[in-house]
Design a protein around this motif. Structure first.
Motif, PDB file in Angstrom:
ATOM      1  N   PRO A 154     -15.702   2.968  -1.764  1.00  0.00           N
ATOM      2  CA  PRO A 154     -15.036   4.255  -1.519  1.00  0.00           C
ATOM      3  C   PRO A 154     -13.676   4.315  -2.206  1.00  0.00           C
ATOM      4  O   PRO A 154     -12.890   3.368  -2.140  1.00  0.00           O
ATOM      5  CB  PRO A 154     -14.899   4.292   0.011  1.00  0.00           C
ATOM      6  CG  PRO A 154     -14.878   2.856   0.422  1.00  0.00           C
ATOM      7  CD  PRO A 154     -15.730   2.106  -0.565  1.00  0.00           C
ATOM      8  N   VAL A 155     -13.416   5.412  -2.893  1.00  0.00           N
ATOM      9  CA  VAL A 155     -12.189   5.556  -3.680  1.00  0.00           C
ATOM     10  C   VAL A 155     -11.523   6.874  -3.323  1.00  0.00           C
ATOM     11  O   VAL A 155     -12.192   7.911  -3.214  1.00  0.00           O
ATOM     12  CB  VAL A 155     -12.496   5.513  -5.196  1.00  0.00           C
ATOM     13  CG1 VAL A 155     -11.228   5.774  -6.003  1.00  0.00           C
ATOM     14  CG2 VAL A 155     -13.107   4.181  -5.582  1.00  0.00           C
ATOM     15  N   ARG A 156     -10.207   6.829  -3.149  1.00  0.00           N
ATOM     16  CA  ARG A 156      -9.418   8.048  -2.991  1.00  0.00           C
ATOM     17  C   ARG A 156      -8.663   8.270  -4.295  1.00  0.00           C
ATOM     18  O   ARG A 156      -7.833   7.435  -4.693  1.00  0.00           O
ATOM     19  CB  ARG A 156      -8.444   7.931  -1.826  1.00  0.00           C
ATOM     20  CG  ARG A 156      -7.649   9.216  -1.578  1.00  0.00           C
ATOM     21  CD  ARG A 156      -6.745   9.059  -0.376  1.00  0.00           C
ATOM     22  NE  ARG A 156      -5.781   7.976  -0.590  1.00  0.00           N
ATOM     23  CZ  ARG A 156      -5.097   7.379   0.377  1.00  0.00           C
ATOM     24  NH1 ARG A 156      -5.289   7.738   1.625  1.00  0.00           N
ATOM     25  NH2 ARG A 156      -4.238   6.410   0.097  1.00  0.00           N
ATOM     26  N   ILE A 157      -8.958   9.372  -4.967  1.00  0.00           N
ATOM     27  CA  ILE A 157      -8.377   9.633  -6.282  1.00  0.00           C
ATOM     28  C   ILE A 157      -6.874   9.895  -6.148  1.00  0.00           C
ATOM     29  O   ILE A 157      -6.424  10.596  -5.237  1.00  0.00           O
ATOM     30  CB  ILE A 157      -9.074  10.833  -6.960  1.00  0.00           C
ATOM     31  CG1 ILE A 157     -10.579  10.587  -7.027  1.00  0.00           C
ATOM     32  CG2 ILE A 157      -8.522  11.072  -8.347  1.00  0.00           C
ATOM     33  CD1 ILE A 157     -10.983   9.333  -7.767  1.00  0.00           C
ATOM     34  N   GLY A 158      -6.094   9.323  -7.058  1.00  0.00           N
ATOM     35  CA  GLY A 158      -4.639   9.449  -7.024  1.00  0.00           C
ATOM     36  C   GLY A 158      -4.154  10.799  -7.505  1.00  0.00           C
ATOM     37  O   GLY A 158      -4.927  11.694  -7.868  1.00  0.00           O
ATOM     38  N   ASN A 159      -2.841  10.954  -7.520  1.00  0.00           N
ATOM     39  CA  ASN A 159      -2.222  12.217  -7.925  1.00  0.00           C
ATOM     40  C   ASN A 159      -2.284  12.404  -9.432  1.00  0.00           C
ATOM     41  O   ASN A 159      -2.500  11.454 -10.194  1.00  0.00           O
ATOM     42  CB  ASN A 159      -0.760  12.256  -7.465  1.00  0.00           C
ATOM     43  CG  ASN A 159      -0.634  12.228  -5.953  1.00  0.00           C
ATOM     44  OD1 ASN A 159      -1.478  12.773  -5.248  1.00  0.00           O
ATOM     45  ND2 ASN A 159       0.414  11.591  -5.450  1.00  0.00           N
ATOM     46  N   VAL A 160      -2.089  13.648  -9.873  1.00  0.00           N
ATOM     47  CA  VAL A 160      -2.107  13.978 -11.298  1.00  0.00           C
ATOM     48  C   VAL A 160      -0.766  14.566 -11.691  1.00  0.00           C
ATOM     49  O   VAL A 160       0.000  15.034 -10.845  1.00  0.00           O
ATOM     50  CB  VAL A 160      -3.248  14.960 -11.622  1.00  0.00           C
ATOM     51  CG1 VAL A 160      -4.600  14.319 -11.382  1.00  0.00           C
ATOM     52  CG2 VAL A 160      -3.119  16.242 -10.803  1.00  0.00           C
TER      53      VAL A 160
ATOM     54  N   GLY B  12      -7.330  -1.238 -17.987  1.00  0.00           N
ATOM     55  CA  GLY B  12      -7.764  -0.805 -16.664  1.00  0.00           C
ATOM     56  C   GLY B  12      -7.089   0.505 -16.294  1.00  0.00           C
ATOM     57  O   GLY B  12      -5.855   0.584 -16.250  1.00  0.00           O
ATOM     58  N   ILE B  13      -7.878   1.546 -16.056  1.00  0.00           N
ATOM     59  CA  ILE B  13      -7.355   2.862 -15.706  1.00  0.00           C
ATOM     60  C   ILE B  13      -7.264   2.953 -14.187  1.00  0.00           C
ATOM     61  O   ILE B  13      -8.251   2.757 -13.480  1.00  0.00           O
ATOM     62  CB  ILE B  13      -8.259   3.977 -16.257  1.00  0.00           C
ATOM     63  CG1 ILE B  13      -8.360   3.871 -17.776  1.00  0.00           C
ATOM     64  CG2 ILE B  13      -7.737   5.329 -15.848  1.00  0.00           C
ATOM     65  CD1 ILE B  13      -7.054   4.000 -18.480  1.00  0.00           C
ATOM     66  N   ASP B  14      -6.073   3.280 -13.693  1.00  0.00           N
ATOM     67  CA  ASP B  14      -5.862   3.388 -12.249  1.00  0.00           C
ATOM     68  C   ASP B  14      -6.354   4.754 -11.782  1.00  0.00           C
ATOM     69  O   ASP B  14      -5.742   5.781 -12.051  1.00  0.00           O
ATOM     70  CB  ASP B  14      -4.372   3.221 -11.937  1.00  0.00           C
ATOM     71  CG  ASP B  14      -4.104   3.221 -10.438  1.00  0.00           C
ATOM     72  OD1 ASP B  14      -5.076   3.294  -9.661  1.00  0.00           O
ATOM     73  OD2 ASP B  14      -2.922   3.158 -10.050  1.00  0.00           O
ATOM     74  N   MET B  15      -7.485   4.777 -11.071  1.00  0.00           N
ATOM     75  CA  MET B  15      -8.052   6.020 -10.579  1.00  0.00           C
ATOM     76  C   MET B  15      -7.540   6.391  -9.197  1.00  0.00           C
ATOM     77  O   MET B  15      -7.778   7.513  -8.733  1.00  0.00           O
ATOM     78  CB  MET B  15      -9.582   5.924 -10.542  1.00  0.00           C
ATOM     79  CG  MET B  15     -10.224   5.787 -11.908  1.00  0.00           C
ATOM     80  SD  MET B  15      -9.881   7.205 -12.963  1.00  0.00           S
ATOM     81  CE  MET B  15     -10.686   8.517 -12.058  1.00  0.00           C
ATOM     82  N   GLY B  16      -6.895   5.479  -8.505  1.00  0.00           N
ATOM     83  CA  GLY B  16      -6.406   5.744  -7.153  1.00  0.00           C
ATOM     84  C   GLY B  16      -6.458   4.480  -6.324  1.00  0.00           C
ATOM     85  O   GLY B  16      -6.215   3.382  -6.837  1.00  0.00           O
ATOM     86  N   THR B  17      -6.795   4.625  -5.060  1.00  0.00           N
ATOM     87  CA  THR B  17      -6.821   3.487  -4.148  1.00  0.00           C
ATOM     88  C   THR B  17      -8.197   3.362  -3.507  1.00  0.00           C
ATOM     89  O   THR B  17      -8.927   4.342  -3.346  1.00  0.00           O
ATOM     90  CB  THR B  17      -5.756   3.632  -3.046  1.00  0.00           C
ATOM     91  OG1 THR B  17      -6.003   4.849  -2.323  1.00  0.00           O
ATOM     92  CG2 THR B  17      -4.362   3.673  -3.640  1.00  0.00           C
TER      93      THR B  17
END
Length: 518
Positions: free
Chosen positions: A256-262, A4-9
């Motif tokens: 709805p997704v808020r993309i996390g930091n890079v 599972g890839i964590d894309m954000g919240t």
């Protein structure tokens, strides 16, 4: 292995009542490999940030290839070990590098920065073709990320040539429609769905839709997500880095997704306002119009103007026709046998000149035909120009590698006459086999047969031989040593025994080749 890839919240938005706000938005990597992903959003909506997050999070688990038109993703090399491939090289080199990428399972970034649009399309098509044509044993899973996909799969013709658009669109269609069986998972990002070819966009089963303003794009985004048209207005209000996700690898309902930091950053980014320096008008004038000591010591070199675009083939032919001196109509001149022989020799010389280029075997017949006509005009070869069917027949004979003495015999005429009734795709292969059989030489290997039909894939050669055998055009058998013999029943000929795997690609200069064996 389920990853599972964590894309954000998951953000609050009221789109999916079942999704808990603030929870992690996970992307199933195995499911993504099977179902592909489409990302859409206007410039500044955070598409590149989203792709970077996905690449960084999945880098330890799967091989990656990034088609990067702006050079933004080359910074992945510093932290995640991606190899940057500069696209300023021949299409043949890019195809060979792509084959080695699949063989050695190296993650790469194809940097197209600095090339014009048509060159970017050709280079991307060559690289994707090399990934797609890899041998079956090398079909390892790979994420293929294409940023600004509307450049490589445009919905309508633009300023680029039809040929460049055709090869680029074909490569993108292969990636999205047939790439899954070869382990290639296409991830495409576009600014506008309306500019992206529908047959490319339609193959994605997962979607991340960002901010967009045009009605047609909002309507298409809502349709893809299964939302009502009245909900389409919400795409105007999405903040930067906020997307609506849907698909088997993301969520069964719009979420709805808020993309996390890079962890890495692009070389280009958003520009921030800075206060202007405070200075008097006279001081500003002196700063602008007075050269500094450093400028005097090292004068600025004059900037060269950008070279004009190359003329179109039709324009070049028109210019050559205008510059040709007036002469008597050729139709009124009777060609003697000696003149006909000279003309045939001149046409053969032009054909040999074209085929001497190692890349000629992999160019389309249409491109070779245009090149042939231009060279014939330059050499002032008289007579009616060869039409396309006649050129195809002459090209098939030339690719078969028949010498002049053999071509003049009646036996070879039988082979040419029979090949003329076959499909154009297999005429060259049949004549290659006929030449080997007539000379009683070894059966050509798969690599040589592939070159005769304009491919680097021995697998395609094997498929063509199998197809010809199913049509009773050829018959294959093996001798006691396991070497292949191909018989041509209609001619009563057969080749000598030959190893189908004995072909080696003609060596080319590998200077600057990042993956050259050595």
């Amino acid at each position: 292995m389920k990853v599972g890839i964590d894309m954000g919240t998951v953000s609050s938005g009221g789109i999916s009542p079942g999704a808990a706000s603030g929870g992690s938005a996970l992307l199933d990597l195995e499911e993504l490999l099977a179902t592909r992903l489409l990302v859409q959003g206007n410039s500044g909506s955070g598409k590149s940030h989203l792709l970077r997050r996905l690449l960084e999070q999945s880098a330890p688990y799967v091989q990656q290839a990034v088609i990067d038109p702006e050079g933004d993703f080359v910074t992945l090399a510093d932290k995640f070990g991606h190899v940057v491939v500069d696209a300023a090289r021949s299409e043949g080199d890019l195809q060979r590098i792509a084959a080695r990428v699949r063989q050695h399972r190296v993650s790469v970034v194809l940097n197209l920065e600095g090339l014009d649009t048509e060159a970017q399309m050709r280079c991307a098509a060559a690289f994707l073709g090399g990934l797609f044509d890899a041998e079956r044993d090398l079909w390892y899973p790979m994420l293929v990320v294409v940023d600004e996909a509307q450049l490589f799969a445009p919905a309508a013709a633009g300023e680029v040539s039809d040929e460049a658009r055709k090869v680029s669109l074909g490569a993108m269609t292969n990636l999205m429609c047939r790439g899954r069986k070869r382990g290639l998972a296409g991830i495409i990002a576009t600014q506008r769905l309306a500019k992206l070819a529908k047959n490319v966009a339609a193959e994605a089963s997962n979607f991340l839709m960002g901010r967009t303003f045009l009605d047609i794009d909002m309507a298409r985004a809502a349709d893809l997500l299964g939302m009502e048209r009245r909900q389409a207005e919400m795409f105007r209000d999405l903040e930067r880095g906020h997307f609506v996700a849907l698909g088997p690898a993301l969520s069964r309902r719009p979420m709805p997704v808020r993309i996390g930091n890079v962890e890495t950053s692009a070389r280009s980014g958003s520009f921030k306002l800075l206060p202007l320096p405070e200075q008097q008008t006279e001081e500003a004038r002196d700063l602008i119009f007075t050269a500094s000591a450093e400028e005097i010591a090292r004068p600025v070199a004059p900037r060269r103007a950008a070279p004009p675009p190359p003329p179109a083939t039709n324009d070049l032919l028109a210019q050559l026709a205008k510059s040709r001196p007036a002469a008597a109509p050729e139709s009124s001149i009777e060609l003697t046998e000696e003149t006909k022989a000279e003309r045939a020799a001149a046409l053969d010389a032009v054909m040999r000149e074209i085929l001497d280029d190692p890349e000629a075997a992999f160019r389309t017949v249409a491109v070779l035909y245009q090149d042939f006509l231009v060279r014939c005009r330059i050499r002032r070869i008289g007579g009616e120009p060869l039409n396309l069917p006649a050129f195809r027949r002459r090209l098939a004979v030339a690719r078969a590698g028949v010498d002049t003495a053999t071509a003049e015999g009646t036996e070879w005429d039988r082979a040419v006459a029979f090949a003329g009734d076959l499909e154009e795709d297999i005429q060259g292969v049949y004549l290659l086999l006929a030449r080997a059989a007539m000379e009683r030489s070894a059966c050509p290997p798969d690599g040589e047969i592939a070159r005769a039909c304009g491919s680097r894939s021995p697998g395609r050669a094997r498929r063509l031989i199998a197809y010809m055998e199913s049509r009773n055009i050829v018959v294959t058998r093996n001798d006691p040593r396991g070497l292949r013999i191909i018989a041509l029943p209609d001619l009563g000929w057969e080749t000598g025994p030959g190893d189908p795997n004995a072909f080696e690609e003609p060596s080319a200069s590998t200077s600057g080749d990042l993956f050259a064996a050595g």
